[in-house]
Every structure is written in C-alpha cells, then in structure tokens.
Design an enzyme around this catalytic site. Structure first.
Site, PDB file in Angstrom:
ATOM      1  N   ASP A  44       0.826  -1.200   0.000  1.00  0.00           N
ATOM      2  CA  ASP A  44       0.000   0.000   0.000  1.00  0.00           C
ATOM      3  C   ASP A  44       0.867   1.259   0.000  1.00  0.00           C
ATOM      4  OD1 ASP A  44       0.909  -0.193   2.597  1.00  0.00           O
ATOM      5  OD2 ASP A  44      -1.080  -0.300   3.517  1.00  0.00           O
ATOM      6  N   SER A  45       2.181   1.069   0.124  1.00  0.00           N
ATOM      7  CA  SER A  45       3.123   2.181  -0.045  1.00  0.00           C
ATOM      8  C   SER A  45       3.112   2.722  -1.466  1.00  0.00           C
ATOM      9  CB  SER A  45       4.543   1.754   0.342  1.00  0.00           C
ATOM     10  OG  SER A  45       4.907   0.540  -0.284  1.00  0.00           O
ATOM     11  N   GLU A 181       8.008  -4.515  11.591  1.00  0.00           N
ATOM     12  CA  GLU A 181       8.489  -3.195  11.167  1.00  0.00           C
ATOM     13  C   GLU A 181       8.814  -2.305  12.354  1.00  0.00           C
ATOM     14  OE1 GLU A 181       7.164   0.517   8.222  1.00  0.00           O
ATOM     15  OE2 GLU A 181       6.028  -1.357   8.235  1.00  0.00           O
TER      16      GLU A 181
END
Length: 264
Positions: A44-45, A181
């Site tokens: 989705d980046s 992350e």
C-alpha cells in the site's frame, strides 16, 4: 526457482535469509525478476511512492490490484505478495474475502494483512479458502493515527510482550510469514526464536529471518532516508544527470545524430 508458502518455513529451518523488495510497475518488475531477490511486495506504499500521497491510507483495493497486475506481468520467478489496504479487513468477512480474492485474481500469490487483533478470524478463513496470508506487526502504517505517528514499537516490556503475542497469534491463524516493522533488535531476536515461521524485518535489525525494503528507497529515488534504509544506488542523481545530458545534446544539436535519423 519461485518460492511457495511452505518454502518460507523451510528457509527458516536451514537459516537461509529471505530477501524481499516492494515493486509497483511492470518495468521495475522485469528488473527485479532478473535479480536474486526472493519475494516481491506490491504494498500500500504505492500510495506514497507512485501517487504522491503522504500516507498509505488512500490506497484502495482497486489501486493495489492495478499495480499488482502490472507487477505480475513482469514477474515469472518471484513470489508476489499484495497488501490488503486500510479497512479492507474491517468491513466484515465477506468484504475481506472479496478484497483478498481481487488481489489474488490480479496475480498475487498471497496477501499481507496488518495487525493481529481483530484479524485472526479472517486470516484463518482466507488460509482455509486457499489464500496464503503474510502477517505484519510492529509499526503498521495503516494504524499510524492510533500510534500517534510513525514511532518505534515494542520499546517497553509490555509492548514487547504484546508483539510476541501478536506474532504467535498470526502464526496460529495460519500465516506463512510475518513482517516486523520498526521494532528493537532484541525484540526481533526473541520473536524470531519463538516462531516456526519466518519473521521478515524492516527496521528490525539483523536477527530476523529476512529483510524487506521499499525498492525506491534502496535505489535512492526518494528523499526518504530513515535509519534502517541502506542506499545501494544514487538513483536520483544518475537519472537527473542522464536527463540533463539529453537536454544538452538536444540544445547543441548533438541529438539526434545522423545514425539516429531515418533516410529514404
């Protein structure tokens, strides 16, 4: 040889690191396909990198599916994961299944879902339905408002315990791998040792079973340079130099040359 979901755990068993990068278009997909990278994420980046948005929140299933189709056309030997975007897992099981099915139909081999709380039921159902799922813990960008910004996760003992609990819940739900992350290295080490599936880190230190980076960050095409990114190319400078050289050649009459023009 293209990986399968079961190969991820086999890689962990033999302690062979997994390499993963993001990709959003056909041209870069062809280049990645010719590399030694194991796995590709159409994340989705894409909302940030390809559409200039400030966060990943504006990404939609349709947007990610279109990028996934483009990447799939350029990939032949790489395992392709597509992100489930913001709220796509939160509108009921039927909506989540349709969203995941759309991404698989677009060419993804698996989907990635951020967070464990409230998602394990859908993950189990997707896995039982034949859709492999990769989990995601730590700094999950879709939750940045709840986190109060993009902050390191798992720094307190309680937060570290919660990350471990989430990772175990995702494994139990059927995930074949989990992305971690922006968490401390020592927390990564603990979680990696506790799981039977690989933990793939981004800003999580070297104890993870693999690493993932945004392609445009590692190639130096963005101004974004967090601590965990290593640039392997000064892409922006190289491209600007090439464009400036082209402009200079046009203005001086050096391009096109005679051999670059058509004759009768």
């Amino acid at each position: 040889m293209k990986l399968s979901p079961s190969d991820f755990s086999e890689r962990k068993k033999i302690r062979q690191k997994i390499t993963m990068v993001t990709c959003y278009d056909y041209t870069f997909a062809c280049l990645v396909n010719s590399s030694s990278v194991d796995c590709v994420l159409t994340g989705d980046s894409c909302a940030n990198v390809m559409h200039g948005r400030e966060t990943t929140i504006p990404a939609t299933v349709r947007m990610i599916a279109e990028h996934t189709r483009a990447v799939h056309r350029g990939l032949h030997d790489k395992f392709l994961v597509a992100d489930m975007p913001f709220l796509s897992t939160r509108l009921g099981q039927n909506h989540g299944v349709r969203a995941a099915g759309t991404l698989i139909a677009a060419g993804a081999d698996a989907v990635k879902i951020e967070g464990a709380d409230g998602n394990t039921g859908l993950i189990s159902y997707l896995v039982e339905s034949g859709i492999p799922v990769m989990g995601h813990i730590g700094l999950t960008p879709q939750f940045y408002r709840a986190f109060g910004g993009y902050k390191i996760q798992g720094r307190s003992e309680a937060a570290a315990v919660k990350l471990l609990s989430d990772a175990r819940a995702l494994e139990k739900a059927g995930c074949f791998a989990v992305v971690a992350e922006c968490i401390p290295s020592q927390v990564t080490r603990t979680i990696t040792g506790a799981l039977g599936i690989p933990l793939i880190g981004i800003g999580a230190g070297g104890a993870a079973d693999g690493q993932v980076l945004v392609l445009h960050d590692l190639l130096g095409f963005t101004s974004f340079k967090p601590k965990f990114v290593r640039r392997y190319l000064d892409g922006s400078t190289l491209v600007c130099n090439a464009l400036n050289a082209y402009c200079a050649d046009v203005c001086t009459g050096n391009f096109p040359a005679e051999e670059e023009a058509f004759t009768k």
